[in-house]
Design a protein around this motif. Structure first.
Motif, PDB file in Angstrom:
ATOM      1  N   GLU A 120     -31.151  15.817 -47.248  1.00  0.00           N
ATOM      2  CA  GLU A 120     -32.122  16.111 -48.106  1.00  0.00           C
ATOM      3  C   GLU A 120     -32.024  17.274 -48.982  1.00  0.00           C
ATOM      4  O   GLU A 120     -31.703  18.353 -48.421  1.00  0.00           O
ATOM      5  N   ILE A 121     -31.978  17.260 -50.228  1.00  0.00           N
ATOM      6  CA  ILE A 121     -31.762  18.397 -51.119  1.00  0.00           C
ATOM      7  C   ILE A 121     -32.817  18.706 -51.853  1.00  0.00           C
ATOM      8  O   ILE A 121     -33.801  17.853 -52.495  1.00  0.00           O
ATOM      9  N   SER A 122     -33.355  20.013 -51.897  1.00  0.00           N
ATOM     10  CA  SER A 122     -34.381  20.318 -52.975  1.00  0.00           C
ATOM     11  C   SER A 122     -33.590  21.468 -53.928  1.00  0.00           C
ATOM     12  O   SER A 122     -33.072  22.212 -53.643  1.00  0.00           O
ATOM     13  N   ASN A 123     -34.262  21.463 -55.261  1.00  0.00           N
ATOM     14  CA  ASN A 123     -33.590  22.334 -56.204  1.00  0.00           C
ATOM     15  C   ASN A 123     -34.642  23.299 -56.604  1.00  0.00           C
ATOM     16  O   ASN A 123     -35.604  23.630 -55.890  1.00  0.00           O
ATOM     17  N   TYR A 124     -34.294  24.176 -57.607  1.00  0.00           N
ATOM     18  CA  TYR A 124     -34.969  25.389 -58.077  1.00  0.00           C
ATOM     19  C   TYR A 124     -36.396  24.846 -58.496  1.00  0.00           C
ATOM     20  O   TYR A 124     -37.478  25.820 -58.343  1.00  0.00           O
ATOM     21  N   GLU A 125     -36.766  23.663 -58.680  1.00  0.00           N
ATOM     22  CA  GLU A 125     -38.312  22.995 -59.272  1.00  0.00           C
ATOM     23  C   GLU A 125     -38.895  22.749 -58.067  1.00  0.00           C
ATOM     24  O   GLU A 125     -40.036  22.318 -57.998  1.00  0.00           O
ATOM     25  N   ASN A 126     -38.320  22.711 -56.583  1.00  0.00           N
ATOM     26  CA  ASN A 126     -38.938  22.230 -55.799  1.00  0.00           C
ATOM     27  C   ASN A 126     -38.703  20.593 -55.753  1.00  0.00           C
ATOM     28  O   ASN A 126     -39.756  20.078 -54.791  1.00  0.00           O
ATOM     29  N   ARG A 127     -38.071  20.120 -56.509  1.00  0.00           N
ATOM     30  CA  ARG A 127     -38.028  18.552 -56.223  1.00  0.00           C
ATOM     31  C   ARG A 127     -37.051  18.313 -55.268  1.00  0.00           C
ATOM     32  O   ARG A 127     -36.119  19.111 -55.028  1.00  0.00           O
ATOM     33  N   ALA A 128     -37.001  17.054 -54.682  1.00  0.00           N
ATOM     34  CA  ALA A 128     -36.233  16.561 -53.837  1.00  0.00           C
ATOM     35  C   ALA A 128     -35.562  15.286 -53.905  1.00  0.00           C
ATOM     36  O   ALA A 128     -36.048  14.342 -54.701  1.00  0.00           O
ATOM     37  N   ILE A 129     -34.466  15.235 -53.418  1.00  0.00           N
ATOM     38  CA  ILE A 129     -33.575  13.838 -53.366  1.00  0.00           C
ATOM     39  C   ILE A 129     -33.334  13.490 -51.906  1.00  0.00           C
ATOM     40  O   ILE A 129     -32.685  14.826 -51.162  1.00  0.00           O
ATOM     41  N   GLU A 130     -32.872  12.618 -51.321  1.00  0.00           N
ATOM     42  CA  GLU A 130     -32.434  12.262 -50.048  1.00  0.00           C
ATOM     43  C   GLU A 130     -31.082  11.452 -50.406  1.00  0.00           C
ATOM     44  O   GLU A 130     -31.104  10.550 -51.257  1.00  0.00           O
ATOM     45  N   ILE A 131     -30.004  11.488 -49.599  1.00  0.00           N
ATOM     46  CA  ILE A 131     -28.920  10.801 -49.686  1.00  0.00           C
ATOM     47  C   ILE A 131     -28.633  10.217 -48.313  1.00  0.00           C
ATOM     48  O   ILE A 131     -28.677  10.824 -47.278  1.00  0.00           O
ATOM     49  N   LEU A 132     -28.303   8.844 -48.376  1.00  0.00           N
ATOM     50  CA  LEU A 132     -27.806   8.174 -46.984  1.00  0.00           C
ATOM     51  C   LEU A 132     -26.657   7.165 -47.233  1.00  0.00           C
ATOM     52  O   LEU A 132     -26.266   7.225 -48.460  1.00  0.00           O
ATOM     53  N   SER A 133     -25.893   6.917 -46.088  1.00  0.00           N
ATOM     54  CA  SER A 133     -24.617   6.343 -46.526  1.00  0.00           C
ATOM     55  C   SER A 133     -24.470   5.179 -45.223  1.00  0.00           C
ATOM     56  O   SER A 133     -23.941   5.494 -44.128  1.00  0.00           O
ATOM     57  N   PRO A 134     -25.031   4.081 -45.595  1.00  0.00           N
ATOM     58  CA  PRO A 134     -24.917   2.926 -44.532  1.00  0.00           C
ATOM     59  C   PRO A 134     -23.614   2.532 -44.258  1.00  0.00           C
ATOM     60  O   PRO A 134     -23.476   2.016 -43.157  1.00  0.00           O
ATOM     61  N   SER A 135     -22.330   2.723 -45.049  1.00  0.00           N
ATOM     62  CA  SER A 135     -21.285   2.260 -44.622  1.00  0.00           C
ATOM     63  C   SER A 135     -20.309   3.352 -45.457  1.00  0.00           C
ATOM     64  O   SER A 135     -20.510   3.939 -46.418  1.00  0.00           O
ATOM     65  N   LEU A 183     -22.788   9.750 -57.417  1.00  0.00           N
ATOM     66  CA  LEU A 183     -23.669  10.470 -56.999  1.00  0.00           C
ATOM     67  C   LEU A 183     -23.494  11.956 -57.022  1.00  0.00           C
ATOM     68  O   LEU A 183     -24.446  12.930 -57.083  1.00  0.00           O
ATOM     69  N   LEU A 184     -22.091  12.468 -57.051  1.00  0.00           N
ATOM     70  CA  LEU A 184     -21.980  13.897 -57.205  1.00  0.00           C
ATOM     71  C   LEU A 184     -22.342  14.388 -58.355  1.00  0.00           C
ATOM     72  O   LEU A 184     -23.035  15.249 -58.616  1.00  0.00           O
ATOM     73  N   ASP A 185     -22.144  13.406 -59.535  1.00  0.00           N
ATOM     74  CA  ASP A 185     -22.510  13.822 -60.978  1.00  0.00           C
ATOM     75  C   ASP A 185     -24.179  13.981 -61.050  1.00  0.00           C
ATOM     76  O   ASP A 185     -24.873  15.003 -61.677  1.00  0.00           O
ATOM     77  N   SER A 186     -24.655  12.842 -60.368  1.00  0.00           N
ATOM     78  CA  SER A 186     -26.246  12.945 -60.365  1.00  0.00           C
ATOM     79  C   SER A 186     -26.728  14.027 -59.594  1.00  0.00           C
ATOM     80  O   SER A 186     -27.832  14.612 -60.060  1.00  0.00           O
ATOM     81  N   VAL A 187     -26.267  14.472 -58.517  1.00  0.00           N
ATOM     82  CA  VAL A 187     -26.848  15.504 -57.653  1.00  0.00           C
ATOM     83  C   VAL A 187     -26.465  16.731 -58.384  1.00  0.00           C
ATOM     84  O   VAL A 187     -27.620  17.748 -58.807  1.00  0.00           O
ATOM     85  N   TRP A 188     -25.407  16.982 -59.363  1.00  0.00           N
ATOM     86  CA  TRP A 188     -25.451  18.244 -60.103  1.00  0.00           C
ATOM     87  C   TRP A 188     -26.341  18.295 -61.189  1.00  0.00           C
ATOM     88  O   TRP A 188     -27.014  19.294 -61.432  1.00  0.00           O
ATOM     89  N   LYS A 189     -26.619  16.973 -61.891  1.00  0.00           N
ATOM     90  CA  LYS A 189     -27.489  17.067 -62.837  1.00  0.00           C
ATOM     91  C   LYS A 189     -28.854  17.465 -62.475  1.00  0.00           C
ATOM     92  O   LYS A 189     -29.676  18.400 -63.004  1.00  0.00           O
ATOM     93  N   PHE A 190     -29.403  16.739 -61.442  1.00  0.00           N
ATOM     94  CA  PHE A 190     -30.440  17.182 -60.452  1.00  0.00           C
ATOM     95  C   PHE A 190     -30.760  18.768 -60.312  1.00  0.00           C
ATOM     96  O   PHE A 190     -31.883  19.121 -60.324  1.00  0.00           O
ATOM     97  N   LEU A 191     -29.656  19.431 -59.880  1.00  0.00           N
ATOM     98  CA  LEU A 191     -29.677  20.571 -59.359  1.00  0.00           C
ATOM     99  C   LEU A 191     -29.709  21.630 -60.663  1.00  0.00           C
ATOM    100  O   LEU A 191     -30.234  22.760 -60.588  1.00  0.00           O
ATOM    101  N   VAL A 192     -29.386  21.538 -62.040  1.00  0.00           N
ATOM    102  CA  VAL A 192     -29.119  22.359 -62.942  1.00  0.00           C
ATOM    103  C   VAL A 192     -30.001  22.166 -64.187  1.00  0.00           C
ATOM    104  O   VAL A 192     -30.210  22.870 -65.127  1.00  0.00           O
ATOM    105  N   THR A 193     -30.631  20.856 -64.332  1.00  0.00           N
ATOM    106  CA  THR A 193     -31.308  20.409 -65.487  1.00  0.00           C
ATOM    107  C   THR A 193     -33.029  20.325 -65.074  1.00  0.00           C
ATOM    108  O   THR A 193     -33.206  20.050 -63.794  1.00  0.00           O
ATOM    109  N   THR A 194     -33.678  20.767 -65.935  1.00  0.00           N
ATOM    110  CA  THR A 194     -35.246  20.402 -65.749  1.00  0.00           C
ATOM    111  C   THR A 194     -35.792  18.956 -65.973  1.00  0.00           C
ATOM    112  O   THR A 194     -34.850  18.180 -66.787  1.00  0.00           O
ATOM    113  N   VAL A 195     -36.904  18.744 -65.528  1.00  0.00           N
ATOM    114  CA  VAL A 195     -37.464  17.467 -65.823  1.00  0.00           C
ATOM    115  C   VAL A 195     -37.752  17.102 -67.263  1.00  0.00           C
ATOM    116  O   VAL A 195     -38.178  17.813 -67.888  1.00  0.00           O
TER     117      VAL A 195
END
Length: 247
Positions: free
Chosen positions: A197-212, A235-247
């Motif tokens: 689970e990751i929270s960014n500077y806006e305190n928004r959160a995302i969760e990552i699972l890996s079933p296989s 996934l890595l691209d989406s996580v980076w965008k989530f961390l550095v851009t605002t809503v």
């Protein structure tokens, strides 16, 4: 309050740039620190402002920063203000009271009580809600705040559990670099009972699972309806965008 005499006694290369701004140097074998200082107004007890760069001398940028802080009041806290457009791409200035930095300790201790450190930053790097301990940690390990040519170094709060590697944070969150996060994501691959689970500077959160193996699931804002199966690279691209851009 700091004075020109204080600078001349403790630094090299002292010069006056005008409008109450001085530049002085800390010259080390491998690097030079350029200290830009704007003295506070004695009559209204305004703060002394300090801007520090490693190996970059840019009087014009220092003037832009100080000009954007003309209405700043002293506070031994963290403050965040907007920075005008500039060549480095920074969007904000973080102002840190003397409890949040160690500059001038050991040589001007009696003059630090009114000294605010000014840090040009990207919006994703600081929130101005960091504790003293977290602020020191971020500056030491995550964001090289005196390097004005740095890439964005987003603040990342991580909570995770990986039974395969027997690592995790429990219920706590920890501050990590993006490179550490990338490693954690890689090690999660195929660990069906693990999570990140990751929270960014806006305190928004995302969760990552890996079933296989090499299959990842991304869940946004703790809402299972946003569940998305995604490749590792996407996934890595989406996580980076989530961390550095605002809503």
């Amino acid at each position: 309050m700091l004075t020109k005499e204080d600078l001349a006694t403790n630094f090299s290369g002292v010069c006056e740039l005008g409008q109450g701004v001085f530049k002085c140097l800390d010259e080390l074998p491998q690097k030079t620190y350029f200290n830009y200082i704007k003295f506070g107004a004695i009559n209204d007890s305004g703060p002394d402002l300090l801007l520090v760069s490693e190996n970059i001398e840019d009087d014009v940028f220092a003037s832009i920063v100080f000009s954007s802080l003309s209405s700043i009041n002293y506070a031994d806290t963290l403050q965040l203000t907007i920075l005008p457009e500039n060549g480095y791409g920074f969007t904000n200035v973080v102002l840190a009271g003397p409890s949040y930095h160690r500059h001038f300790k050991g040589r001007l201790d009696e003059k630090r009580d009114n000294l605010l450190l000014c840090i040009p930053s990207y919006q994703c790097e600081f929130t101005a809600t960091e504790s003293i301990e977290d602020f020191f940690l971020v500056r030491r390990y995550i964001t090289p705040s005196e390097d004005w040519h740095r890439s964005q170094s987003p603040i990342i709060r991580l909570r995770c559990d990986n039974p395969k590697t027997q690592s995790g944070t429990g219920e706590e969150t920890v501050l990590v670099r993006f490179s550490n996060l990338v490693s954690e994501i890689g090690m999660l691959s195929g660990v069906s009972n693990g999570y990140i689970e990751i929270s960014n500077y806006e305190n928004r959160a995302i969760e990552i699972l890996s079933p296989s193996i090499d299959e990842f699931i991304l869940i946004r804002e703790r809402d299972d309806q946003t569940r998305e199966t995604i490749t590792h690279q996407n996934l890595l691209d989406s996580v980076w965008k989530f961390l550095v851009t605002t809503v």
